[in-house]
Design a protein around this motif. Structure first.
Motif, mmCIF file in Angstrom:
data_model
loop_
_atom_site.group_PDB
_atom_site.id
_atom_site.type_symbol
_atom_site.label_atom_id
_atom_site.label_comp_id
_atom_site.label_asym_id
_atom_site.label_seq_id
_atom_site.Cartn_x
_atom_site.Cartn_y
_atom_site.Cartn_z
ATOM 1 N N CYS A 127 0.827 -1.203 0.000
ATOM 2 C CA CYS A 127 0.000 0.000 0.000
ATOM 3 C C CYS A 127 0.862 1.255 0.000
ATOM 4 N N LYS A 128 0.610 2.120 -0.959
ATOM 5 C CA LYS A 128 1.339 3.376 -1.084
ATOM 6 C C LYS A 128 0.362 4.542 -0.954
ATOM 7 N N GLY A 129 0.902 5.689 -0.632
ATOM 8 C CA GLY A 129 0.082 6.893 -0.554
ATOM 9 C C GLY A 129 -0.346 7.354 -1.942
ATOM 10 N N HIS A 130 -1.411 8.132 -1.985
ATOM 11 C CA HIS A 130 -1.979 8.630 -3.233
ATOM 12 C C HIS A 130 -0.952 9.359 -4.093
ATOM 13 N N ASP A 131 -0.010 10.053 -3.458
ATOM 14 C CA ASP A 131 1.000 10.811 -4.202
ATOM 15 C C ASP A 131 1.857 9.926 -5.100
ATOM 16 N N TYR A 132 1.910 8.632 -4.822
ATOM 17 C CA TYR A 132 2.694 7.724 -5.660
ATOM 18 C C TYR A 132 2.001 7.378 -6.973
ATOM 19 N N LEU A 133 0.726 7.732 -7.098
ATOM 20 C CA LEU A 133 0.068 7.572 -8.399
ATOM 21 C C LEU A 133 0.748 8.473 -9.430
ATOM 22 N N GLU A 134 1.192 9.656 -8.992
ATOM 23 C CA GLU A 134 1.901 10.582 -9.884
ATOM 24 C C GLU A 134 3.400 10.302 -9.913
ATOM 25 N N LYS A 135 3.996 10.129 -8.733
ATOM 26 C CA LYS A 135 5.439 9.895 -8.632
ATOM 27 C C LYS A 135 5.838 8.580 -9.269
ATOM 28 N N GLY A 136 4.988 7.589 -9.079
ATOM 29 C CA GLY A 136 5.300 6.246 -9.542
ATOM 30 C C GLY A 136 6.147 5.493 -8.529
ATOM 31 N N LEU A 137 6.088 4.196 -8.608
ATOM 32 C CA LEU A 137 6.892 3.354 -7.738
ATOM 33 C C LEU A 137 8.274 3.174 -8.340
ATOM 34 N N LEU A 138 9.201 2.749 -7.521
ATOM 35 C CA LEU A 138 10.534 2.448 -8.009
ATOM 36 C C LEU A 138 10.453 1.213 -8.909
ATOM 37 N N PRO A 139 11.263 1.166 -9.955
ATOM 38 C CA PRO A 139 11.227 -0.002 -10.848
ATOM 39 C C PRO A 139 11.420 -1.326 -10.114
ATOM 40 N N GLU A 140 12.293 -1.336 -9.111
ATOM 41 C CA GLU A 140 12.527 -2.587 -8.373
ATOM 42 C C GLU A 140 11.317 -2.984 -7.527
ATOM 43 N N GLU A 141 10.541 -2.002 -7.057
ATOM 44 C CA GLU A 141 9.301 -2.321 -6.338
ATOM 45 C C GLU A 141 8.297 -2.959 -7.283
ATOM 46 N N LEU A 142 8.125 -2.350 -8.445
ATOM 47 C CA LEU A 142 7.199 -2.892 -9.442
ATOM 48 C C LEU A 142 7.595 -4.305 -9.851
ATOM 49 N N GLU A 143 8.871 -4.494 -10.088
ATOM 50 C CA GLU A 143 9.363 -5.809 -10.508
ATOM 51 C C GLU A 143 9.134 -6.858 -9.423
ATOM 52 N N PHE A 144 9.453 -6.519 -8.174
ATOM 53 C CA PHE A 144 9.282 -7.465 -7.079
ATOM 54 C C PHE A 144 7.814 -7.841 -6.908
ATOM 55 N N CYS A 145 6.945 -6.830 -6.908
ATOM 56 C CA CYS A 145 5.516 -7.083 -6.720
ATOM 57 C C CYS A 145 4.953 -7.925 -7.861
ATOM 58 N N SER A 146 5.356 -7.617 -9.075
ATOM 59 C CA SER A 146 4.894 -8.382 -10.230
ATOM 60 C C SER A 146 5.355 -9.842 -10.140
ATOM 61 N N LYS A 147 6.608 -10.037 -9.818
ATOM 62 C CA LYS A 147 7.198 -11.375 -9.740
ATOM 63 C C LYS A 147 6.558 -12.230 -8.642
ATOM 64 N N HIS A 148 6.134 -11.592 -7.542
ATOM 65 C CA HIS A 148 5.608 -12.327 -6.389
ATOM 66 C C HIS A 148 4.086 -12.224 -6.242
ATOM 67 N N GLY A 149 3.430 -11.649 -7.236
ATOM 68 C CA GLY A 149 1.969 -11.573 -7.202
ATOM 69 C C GLY A 149 1.412 -10.672 -6.107
ATOM 70 N N ILE A 150 2.161 -9.639 -5.762
ATOM 71 C CA ILE A 150 1.727 -8.706 -4.718
ATOM 72 C C ILE A 150 0.918 -7.585 -5.367
ATOM 73 N N GLU A 151 -0.283 -7.386 -4.865
ATOM 74 C CA GLU A 151 -1.154 -6.331 -5.379
ATOM 75 C C GLU A 151 -0.688 -4.974 -4.848
ATOM 76 N N ILE A 152 -0.666 -3.983 -5.710
ATOM 77 C CA ILE A 152 -0.306 -2.621 -5.308
ATOM 78 C C ILE A 152 -1.582 -1.801 -5.227
ATOM 79 N N ARG A 153 -1.797 -1.183 -4.074
ATOM 80 C CA ARG A 153 -2.960 -0.322 -3.873
ATOM 81 C C ARG A 153 -2.502 1.023 -3.340
#
Length: 130
Positions: free
Chosen positions: A86-112
């Motif tokens: 779970c990230k704060g609303h401001d990360y919708l604009e900032k975006g997540l770090l590429p390594e966060e996206l990759e880890f979550c995608s690889k492990h089936g973790i939902e990002i909200r």
């Protein structure tokens, strides 16, 4: 049990932090707060409050299940393997770090994301300075 991970510095704990964490907790059964250790907070002159005191304050919140001291989100994601990151609303604009996206995608973790909240620690510090 659905585990939710929320990350941050949580310096100068305020109502915006509480709202974010309560909403994050409502997404699951167990809320892990990944608390960035002092040495890894990437903001000039911060944190103002030392990590042990920030951890103590966070532990006192009813919505928080556990506070995990870590250097970054990847360390916390690896340790806890939550179902939701779970990230704060401001990360919708900032975006997540590429390594966060990759880890979550690889492990089936939902990002909200939590709802928009205009209050930030930086804005509080700016008001104090003025």
């Amino acid at each position: 049990m659905k585990v939710v991970l929320a990350m941050g510095c949580f310096d100068l704990l305020h109502a915006g932090h509480l709202r974010h964490l309560e909403e994050a907790r409502s997404m699951g059964d167990f809320l892990v707060v990944g608390l960035t250790v002092d040495a890894h907070v990437g903001k000039h002159g911060r944190p103002i409050i030392p990590q042990d005191e920030r951890r103590e304050l966070l532990r006192g919140l009813r919505c928080v299940s556990v506070v995990y001291l870590c250097k970054d989100s990847i360390e916390a994601l690896e340790q806890w393997e939550p179902q939701i990151f779970c990230k704060g609303h401001d990360y919708l604009e900032k975006g997540l770090l590429p390594e966060e996206l990759e880890f979550c995608s690889k492990h089936g973790i939902e990002i909200r994301y939590t709802k928009y909240n205009p209050q930030t620690t930086s804005s509080i510090i700016d008001r104090i300075r003025q």
